[in-house]
Scaffold this active site. Sequence first.
Site, PDB file in Angstrom:
ATOM      1  CD  GLU A 190      -3.995  -5.775   3.418  1.00  0.00           C
ATOM      2  OE1 GLU A 190      -4.836  -4.987   3.890  1.00  0.00           O
ATOM      3  OE2 GLU A 190      -2.782  -5.684   3.650  1.00  0.00           O
ATOM      4  CD  GLU A 208      -1.646  -0.068   3.603  1.00  0.00           C
ATOM      5  OE1 GLU A 208      -2.775   0.277   3.239  1.00  0.00           O
ATOM      6  OE2 GLU A 208      -1.373  -0.361   4.764  1.00  0.00           O
TER       7      GLU A 208
END
Length: 507
Positions: free
Chosen positions: A397, A189
Amino acid sequence: MRKPYLLLVFILNQTLWILSVDAFSRQDFPPGFVFGAGTSANQVEGAANEDGRTPSIWDSSFSTIGEGSGGNTEVACDQYHKYKEDVQLMVDTGLDAYKFSISWSRLIPNGRGPVNPKGLQYYNNLINELISHGIQPHITLHHNDLPLALQDEYGGWISHKIVEDFTAYADVCFREFGDRVLYWSTVNEANMFSYGGYDVASMPPFRCSPPFGLMNCSAGNSTTEPYMVAHNILLAHASTVKLYRLKYQNKQHGFIGFILYTFAIDPVIKSKEEETAIQRVCDFYFGWFLHPLVYGDYPEIMKRNAGSRIPAFTNYESKLIKGSFDFVGVLYYSYLTIKDNPDSLKMQLRDFDADMAAILNYLGLITSSFPVEPWGLTSVLEYIKKAYGNPPVYIYENGQRTLRNSSLEDITRVNYLQGHIGGVLEALRHGSNTRGYFAWSFLDVLELFGGYNLSFGLYYVDMDDPNLKRYPKQSALWYSSFLKGENITGLDEVEKVSSLSYAQSSK
Ligand SMILES: *[C@@H]1O[C@H](CO)[C@@H](O)[C@H](O)[C@H]1NC(C)=O
Ligand SMILES: *[C@@H]1O[C@H](CO)[C@@H](O)[C@H](O)[C@H]1NC(C)=O
Ligand SMILES: *[C@@H]1O[C@H](CO)[C@@H](O)[C@H](O)[C@H]1NC(C)=O
Ligand SMILES: *[C@@H]1O[C@H](CO)[C@@H](O)[C@H](O)[C@H]1NC(C)=O
Ligand SMILES: *[C@@H]1O[C@H](CO)[C@@H](O)[C@H](O)[C@H]1NC(C)=O
């Protein structure tokens, strides 16, 4: 129910389509489509000060992250000692793959220099345990946990020096583990890390400068650092991919990618301005990284609005970055609403949000459970397909948040997973190149927001038990039955699942 049309898609070519996946089973997914679950080093390993490991920026800010939530990075889920038991749970669940991260400061204490033999041994043990049970390791090299020593020495990701140190660390990983590991991601991320860590200070290393930031930071510069950090991440990523391709890929036959945090945007368009604002938000949050990776430079709107605060790529760097990925890792949790905010461009002092000239409304999603609106994930996959040439995608995720101590009967998580896996199937049917889906998280881990108060796990970890015993939640049973090929159609089916006998449930 929310109207099923998708704004991101709508903007790109006015396509309207209906989410039509209700009943499906694993057999509906393409052959080779991988299902797994994930965690990260600092969130599960524990043993933070054991066997030569040194702290990361996550350990050092644990008091901020986990305050008052119980537990700590020294214990976490103790996977460092319990990895065999956890791999057995993965086998019982029926996972094809496990996504985890390497703790850089465990493998190379202080970030640079000699390899720690105990760290090397641990990751070899874990990888061998996975492989011997037929579970594919997917490894992330940096999951928000830079060695603290590098942060202290030269500011970590703010400095160009990180490029050399990160590449050298990756070299050790490819050399030592690459004979068995086929899926590598460089930085997790990266967009949220740059923004959250250096503009608003919502995550490590908690840097910001007034008037920006959610806290009073001891250091930082919200107007410049997020852009510098993102730039250095892209350079470190590209340098690492170049190394992998030159030195390892031909003989190891693996793949290397990049992981982005994504969200969908509420499909109710109120005006032309808002439509433009939505495109701007996509360019700032996703284009920040995907545009250089696919086209070799930042989106025009970012360069225009951030001016000299966004660093420029040299021709050489641009060529190095363009195409430097085999897949995109996507993290997705929810949709949000946005508001056009043109006035922010008149401010003298601007951060990322002000340059973006839009306000994101998280709908209180920081602490509550997420709505089950799978169109959001479908729309993100559709957007990546259309805007960035349909690269291979792994959803690394996706999962539902609940209070940690709530019931093992986590029906809200079952609904969320079922809905979103259906959303992935819908995207596949529209041509998305998605190759895998990983539920976050395998266990109840130490969460970035909320520490041990909040959880996403398929398995509950009893922190009051000295053995940290794991218990399957309803969601683990549901996922397991889905992975084992049963048709899953809705809550009626969930009732059926709950009565399945389960190897680990009582001992
Ligand atoms: C920052 O510090 C000031 C002055 O000490 C205080 O008034 C303010 O509430 C603090 N802000 C945050 C977000 O902690
Ligand atoms: C942030 O960096 C810019 C550019 O170097 C500088 O003009 C500004 O004063 C810095 N702000 C802070 C709070 O240090
Ligand atoms: C769960 O934790 C919350 C906050 O920590 C607390 O208010 C609540 O009573 C707890 N619930 C149970 C069932 O222990
Ligand atoms: C966890 O919950 C406790 C009890 O409600 C609270 O005092 C603490 O601040 C929370 N910690 C975090 C990190 O959310
Ligand atoms: C699953 O669904 C398919 C299609 O509806 C059906 O052909 C098949 O028999 C079902 N399998 C089971 C085990 O119910």
